[in-house]
Structures are given as C-alpha cells and as structure tokens.
Design an enzyme around this catalytic site. Structure first.
Site, short mmCIF file in Angstrom:
data_model
loop_
_atom_site.label_atom_id
_atom_site.label_comp_id
_atom_site.label_asym_id
_atom_site.label_seq_id
_atom_site.Cartn_x
_atom_site.Cartn_y
_atom_site.Cartn_z
N HIS A 310 0.85 -1.19 0.00
CA HIS A 310 0.00 0.00 0.00
C HIS A 310 0.88 1.23 0.00
O HIS A 310 1.94 1.23 0.62
CB HIS A 310 -0.91 0.01 1.24
CG HIS A 310 -2.05 0.93 1.11
ND1 HIS A 310 -1.97 2.27 1.42
CD2 HIS A 310 -3.31 0.73 0.66
CE1 HIS A 310 -3.13 2.84 1.19
NE2 HIS A 310 -3.96 1.93 0.72
N ASP A 368 -7.97 -5.47 0.10
CA ASP A 368 -8.45 -6.34 -0.97
C ASP A 368 -8.07 -7.81 -0.77
O ASP A 368 -8.54 -8.67 -1.50
CB ASP A 368 -7.89 -5.86 -2.33
CG ASP A 368 -8.43 -4.50 -2.69
OD1 ASP A 368 -9.64 -4.28 -2.50
OD2 ASP A 368 -7.66 -3.64 -3.15
#
Ligand code: CMC
Length: 434
Positions: A310, A368
């Site tokens: 991320h 996710d």
C-alpha cells in the site's frame, strides 16, 4: 483545522533565490510545507510523480497513520465503526461529521431509501452493452449517464442541490451495480425494496428472481454491511483524487463519480480484489505458494502479489485485519470454514510476512486481500467485487467532493510538469520530410 506553526522552511535555489515556506500543522499527522508561493518567489515548481510527498488538500473526513496502521473516520476508529455501527450510520458520519441521533438516522435512512429507484429510461441504456461486459464498464457508463437525467436542476454551488445529488448517488449505486450483474446473466432487473436495509436490498436486487420468493440471509446482510463500512472512504487515494479533480472544474457530480469508478477499476487500486481471487485460484494449492512468491519478487515477471502492499500503510492495513477476522467468522457461520481459498490466503500471508523481500519493503495484506473470500462465500461472482467496492466508496467520493466545493481555498486542480520533449523547432512541409 489547520494552523500555522509560526515556523517556516527556507529554500534556496541554485541561482540564489530564497523562499520562506510556512509550515502548517493539522490535528494529526506530519506537518506540511506550504509551497503555494514557491513558483512566484523562485520561478520553480516541485516535482513529485505519484504525489508521494504532496498533500493536495485540507480535509476533515478521514485520517490514516500508515506507519501505525490506523484509520479514523471523523475521529472514530475503523475497527469500532466496523463492529459497532452500520453502513448508513457511517455514511451520515462521513457526510455530516457526526454519528446521527436516532431521529437523524431515521430521516437519513428514509432520504436514501426513497432515492433507490432509477428513471425507467435508464433500463434501456443497459441494452447497448454486450452481455459479457464487465460490470465496472457498465457502471462507468450508467453512472455517467445520470448526469443527463439530473442536469437542468443541479447547481453545484447550492448546498441543498449537492445534498440531493449525494443522496441519489448513495441510493442508486446499488441498484445500478445489481442491474449490471443481472444484465450479464440474462435475468430481469429487480426493483429495489424500501422495507429492506441497504445491504439486504442490494442482495435482494442481485439474487431474487420474479418466479421465486427470496429471503435475505441475515448473516449475508451483516457481512456485506461490514464490507461496505470498510470501503466507505480512504482519504486522497487515486479514485477520490480523481473525483476531486473532475469536481474542481464545476462538473456534474454524476460525471465526477463515473470518473472515480473508472480510476477505481485498475488492478493497482480497487480492481485488486478481483485480481486476488484470480491469483488464489491460480495458486490452487498451498504447495505452489513459494513459486508465486518467487514470481512476485522477480521484477521481470510483471507479477505482483495482489492484495499486498500500500502506498500509505507500511504496517498491517487495519481494514484487512477486520476482514481477516470477519472471513473466519462468516465462513464458519455459513458452514464454509474449510474454504480452500481461505486456507491458501492464510498460508500465503504467513509465508510472505516472514519473507525478507516483503519484510524489508513493509508489504502487508491490504483491504483487498480477504474481502473477495467473504464476497465469494456470499455467492457474489468475482467480476462484481470491484463494483461492490465502488458502490461502498461512493459515499467517500461524494463527501470529499462536497467538502472540496465548500473549501474557500479550493481551486481548479491543475498540476504542472517537467517538460522533456523537443525544444522549439520549425515546421517542415510534407514534401520536404525525410
Ligand atoms: N508484490 C511484490 N512487490 C511489491 C508489491 C507487491 N504486491 N507491492 C510493492 N512491491 C514492491 C515494488 O516492486 C517496489 O520494490 P523495489 O523497491 O524493489 O522497486 C516496492 O515494493 C515499493 O513498491 P511501489 O510500487 O513503489 O509502491 P507504491 O506505493 O507505488 O504502490 C501499490 C502501492 C498498492 C500500487 C502496490 O503495493 C501494488 O501494486 N500492490 C498490488 C496491488 C494491490 O493490492 N492494490 C490494492 C491497494 S489497497 C486498496 C486500494 O487502493 O484500492
């Protein structure tokens, strides 16, 4: 609230020009250097591809501490919101700054519920798409088309008009997403039901057919509501920044949200939830995990571990933590505790988190990684995963759009560039070009 710290950073350019750049502080997070006067005082821009060191706006909505793995909406932790609240309450919080009182909640739920239907003409738009269209492609088109239905009566400078647009978008996105699904499977569109909750209504529009009674499973509705909460907002990510950029021109919010959906679709962003399931299916068996990890570490392979890493979190994404626990709970409740994909995901996470490559780069599971496993257990096809992310994120997009329009410092978004093309040259007529 932002405040001047009374301090400044001094920047001296190689040609001896000096800029005194004020240092501003927010409520939480690092201070920022205010460079708005930099070009005027030095004739130079900053260069920051991907905006890795740039705060594009002031915002009061969401705070992320990427090093600590913290996510707050209006000051409330995502863990508390996900476990103690519900999606529409979180929508109210994001939009209005406070959790609703009972009366405010009843009114807000009513406001959303009574906007869930679409103009009947919109049904015909779907028929222009191929039956095998990806639901995200359909959603970009249909949400963009809403701008044609709400054009004359929409003044984005008017707070009340913005509120109605906001309610419409939050209310209609599940209807559009479910229709995009129904279209691809050749089933009739299902109209929304106002007696159901937001998540129940979505499941009803996805799964009911006119010839049978459909009862929403409360375990499914609860799990989906939690997924909606966990995707509701995430400060200035690519899709939200897209919505702000489009909105900064004064464009229709429906067009801005369609642009946000387009930005979300990419596999580096919201498209990763679908890609995770594809990857887990491809792995197929825990014995093949090392092979896939090696591929993810090989820069020439073009393969990345989907659902990992991320831009902001250099720690466990707190949404992934909640989803991991949720996946265990929900699958057990549904009698699917032995789901082979969950077993592969858990093992993959364990091995990756002890691998030097991932440890050194601080690559952790993101939102996710586990969401698709839950959605799959609810019977939702993987092509719909990013569409579900989009419908849940709509509240974040509209909250940020509304905040931007109210911001007295707001300007049209217009980055500059470092030009590396040809120097000026003379035009050569066609018959003289070699
Ligand atoms: N697998 C393997 N290596 C990775 C991964 C990954 N998933 N993510 C980052 N890296 C490596 C990357 O190769 C680079 O290595 P090096 O320093 O040797 O060049 C380093 O880690 C830093 O990566 P980056 O690409 O500079 O980081 P970024 O902040 O630009 O990208 C990201 C962040 C999310 C796009 C990236 O981590 C990624 O592609 N992850 C996989 C896709 C994914 O799961 N996306 C969902 C993001 S969270 C939800 C959302 O935003 O919608």
């Amino acid at each position: 609230m932002t405040a001047s710290t009374g301090k400044s950073a001094t920047l001296t350019t190689p040609d001896g020009k000096t800029a005194e750049l004020p240092v501003l502080s927010g409520v939480l997070g690092p201070n920022v250097i205010d460079i708005r006067k930099l070009y005027a005082s030095t004739g130079m821009f900053t260069y920051d591809p991907g905006y890795t060191s740039t705060a594009s706006t002031t915002s009061h909505i969401t705070y992320i501490d990427g090093d600590e793995g913290v996510l707050l909406h209006r000051g409330y932790s995502i863990e508390e919101l996900a476990t103690k609240s519900d999606y529409l309450e979180v929508c109210h919080l994001l939009l209005n700054g406070e959790l609703p009182t009972s009366a405010e909640k009843a009114q807000f739920v009513r406001d959303i519920t009574y906007h869930t239907m679409l103009h009947e003409q919109i049904h015909f738009l779907f028929r222009g798409f191929r039956r095998d269209s990806h639901p995200m492609a359909v959603m970009i088109g249909v949400v963009g088309a809403l701008s044609a239905f709400y054009y004359e009566d929409l003044n984005v400078e008017d707070k009340h008009h913005r509120m109605i647009a906001t309610h419409r978008l939050i209310a209609k996105l599940p209807t559009i997403a479910a229709m995009a699904y129904k279209y691809t499977v050749g089933q009739p569109f299902v109209y929304p039901r106002n007696d159901l909750s937001y998540a129940e209504n979505f499941l009803h529009m996805m799964f009911s057919v006119p010839c049978e009674r459909y009862e929403v499973d409360p375990v499914h509705a609860k799990a989906l509501d939690r997924i909606f909460i966990l995707h509701a907002d995430h400060e200035q990510n690519a899709s939200t920044s897209t919505v702000r950029l489009v909105g900064s021109t004064g464009a229709s919010p429906y067009a801005a949200i369609a642009a946000g959906i387009a930005a979300l679709w990419g596999p580096a962003h919201g498209g990763a939830n679908e890609a995770v399931l594809t990857m887990l299916r491809e792995i197929g068996d825990p014995s093949r995990i090392p092979e896939f990890l090696e591929k993810a570490k090989d820069k020439d392979s073009g393969f990345r571990l989907m659902g990992f890493g991320h831009r902001v979190y250099k720690n466990y994404d707190p949404r992934a933590q909640v989803l991991k626990e949720s996946a265990d709970q929900v699958l057990a409740q549904l009698g699917k505790a032995n789901n082979p994909l969950l077993a592969i995901a858990r093992e993959l996470e364990k091995i990756a988190l002890s691998d030097d490559y991932f440890v050194k780069r601080k690559l952790f599971p993101n939102v996710d990684f586990y969401s698709g496993i839950i959605l799959e257990a609810l019977g939702i096809p993987s092509k719909m995963f990013t569409a579900i992310f989009a419908l849940a994120r709509t509240v974040g997009w509209v909250a940020q759009w509304d905040e931007m329009i109210e911001d007295p410092e707001q300007k049209i978004g217009r980055p500059r560039q470092l030009y590396a093309g040809h120097d000026r040259r003379e035009f050569v007529p066609l018959d003289q070009r070699g």
